[in-house]
Enzyme design. Sequence first.
Site, mmCIF file in Angstrom:
data_model
loop_
_atom_site.group_PDB
_atom_site.id
_atom_site.type_symbol
_atom_site.label_atom_id
_atom_site.label_comp_id
_atom_site.label_asym_id
_atom_site.label_seq_id
_atom_site.Cartn_x
_atom_site.Cartn_y
_atom_site.Cartn_z
ATOM 1 N N SER A 1 -5.699 8.706 19.558
ATOM 2 C CA SER A 1 -4.702 8.972 18.530
ATOM 3 C C SER A 1 -3.885 10.169 19.008
ATOM 4 C CB SER A 1 -5.368 9.283 17.192
ATOM 5 O OG SER A 1 -6.071 8.151 16.727
ATOM 6 N N GLY B 1 0.303 -0.450 16.136
ATOM 7 C CA GLY B 1 0.960 -1.736 15.897
ATOM 8 C C GLY B 1 0.068 -2.867 16.350
ATOM 9 N N HIS C 1 4.253 4.911 13.408
ATOM 10 C CA HIS C 1 3.133 5.286 12.529
ATOM 11 C C HIS C 1 1.781 4.912 13.080
ATOM 12 C CE1 HIS C 1 2.468 1.161 11.390
ATOM 13 N NE2 HIS C 1 1.687 1.463 10.389
ATOM 14 N N HIS D 1 3.045 7.081 5.405
ATOM 15 C CA HIS D 1 3.839 6.189 6.264
ATOM 16 C C HIS D 1 4.290 4.882 5.591
ATOM 17 C CE1 HIS D 1 -0.318 5.556 8.376
ATOM 18 N NE2 HIS D 1 -0.206 4.660 7.434
ATOM 19 N N ASP E 1 0.848 -1.188 0.000
ATOM 20 C CA ASP E 1 0.000 0.000 0.000
ATOM 21 C C ASP E 1 0.892 1.248 0.000
ATOM 22 O OD1 ASP E 1 -2.143 1.603 -0.125
ATOM 23 O OD2 ASP E 1 -2.980 1.080 1.840
#
Lengths: 136, 485
Positions: free
Chosen positions: B389, B411, B408, B333, B99
């Site tokens: 976030s 996880g 980023h 990212h 991606d």
Amino acid sequence: MKRFELIEHTADMGLVAYGHDLAEAFANAAYGLFSIMADLGRVQEKESRQIELKEDDTEALLFEWLNYLLYVFDVEMLLLKRFDMERFDGSGLKAICYGEKYDPSRHRLKTGVKSATYHMMKVDRENNRVQVILDV
Amino acid sequence: MATWNGPLEKIDDYRWRIPKSYKQGMRVPGIIYADADMMKQIRGEQALEQVANVAFLPGIVNHSLAMPDIHWGYGFPIGGVAAMRVDDGVVSPGGVGFDINCGVRLLRTNLMKDEVSSKMKQMMDALYNSVPSGVGSKGKIRLKGGELNEVLRNGSRWAVEHGYGRPDDLDSTEENGEMAGAEPASVSGRAKERGLPQLGTLGSGNHFLEVALVDEIHEPDIARAMGINEVDQVMLYVHCGSRGLGHQVASDYIKEMVRAMAKYGIDLPDRQLACSPVKSPEGQAYLSAMRGAANYAWANRQCITHWVREAFCRVLGIKEVDAGLELIYDVAHNIAKIEEHQVNGQKQKLCVHRKGATRAFPAGHPEVPGKYAQIGQPVLIPGDMGRASYVLVGTEQAMKETFGSTCHGAGRLQSRSAAKRHQSGRDVLESLQARGITIRAGSLAGLAEEAPSAYKDVSSVVGVAHNAGISKIVARTRPIGVIKG
């Protein structure tokens, strides 16, 4: 005989596919791939596509086979469920694939698959078994 | 799953080293950013072996790095950062991932919790209907012949020029949403076929749209420079990537580089790490195609931003100018970039791979937009859909240690099948609703796979990045509405 099994991988998803020969294991890997993406129970064999591939070795063929099917799904929204191997020689194949276009009123999509990867890929020629990790 | 039993040296509370001597063929040591608790979990899978494998890549300098959200990926670990010399090093499509330019953007608003909370159901319905999402989703944009090439070249600028968004958005996007050196001719016909119908779609998996509230402000002055003013202010996140176009570019070039490795005499422990010299025809073609896919992803987030603004204002019955809805920043990212960094006291041109890692450039860096020159580049770290976030900024320390990079996301902790065994999609939906989060999802199975408990706690991940000094926490947000593709 079991056609395929899912294996655990933290971020992604893996599958191991079985067959009486490698050609059947490839067909079952394709079936496993579409089973991850959609509920195949209500998919009918209304359309077919012929796929012919030629690569350098069996690993490259497996990578290309699954990624080609993902391309067909993305572009045509075609859910495939039967894969007849007309020819398979370890580095090339010719397959007729059957299924139908995704119809939201009848079909349920599940997990999107971005790509098949080479990571931990295994082609077991003695036991006619292939393993592949999918990026989901 | 097999535990990793390789050698690990503790450097300090947040840094660990895999010595170069661990495996013959490692060109540099590995460095992992984590605390002791995290390390126990990280050792439970094979991500550290992947850190060691990346150290085999020709031309790698300093260290093979892993950010605190490291987890087991394919080829590279997720959370991996590796920089190779442009002169004699390689570029690896697996070091970017399938991606390409998966990334996240954050919009601020002038609105407060009270002004939206009674309308969250309508809001999430409107957003869900405005932004196509889900497996194989197709967009509302019908690109005409040749237009896709413009998207690949011009990225966000194409979108803004076609009415999707504001000119100011470009200044608030990494690379201005238009990475130079993109070459549409390097992008295969298949990739273009996949890309044509999918521009302006969210996709599935971990991609999302989120309405959030500011929860804590750690650095009020820095936050204010971004327009983050007070607790309970409404924010919006968009997280998605380059869709099928990017996936096809990655697999096309991995295939090509597997073939080319023998020619370049490169032998690696994992075929998924396939690479070619940066300066080789294969390396240059990949980079120019990857930049096209990255621009496609920026155009994608830009088009989505436009619909998000429209839907948001329609539901609240207000004008865009009153709502605010300015773009704070947009980060990539999953990307590879040619950047200059200090190596052994000398400036060198490097190909920096960030796979599940965010650029974190400090105040004063020429790549940081003027409005953030004093504070540093905003870093956006989405957590899971139930907790929080973070907004951070880049630091000098990141430039010194991590080629200007940080984590980023949270996880993953659990595999998707384990997550589904653990909790049903219905349970996840109900527990999120009980926490006051309005959810719209394409599939319940997808929701179960993305359950908050399947992720590490983003607060501890961000805490390590902050304490190690590779980025600085500015503010925390919490979700009140989430759309999962």
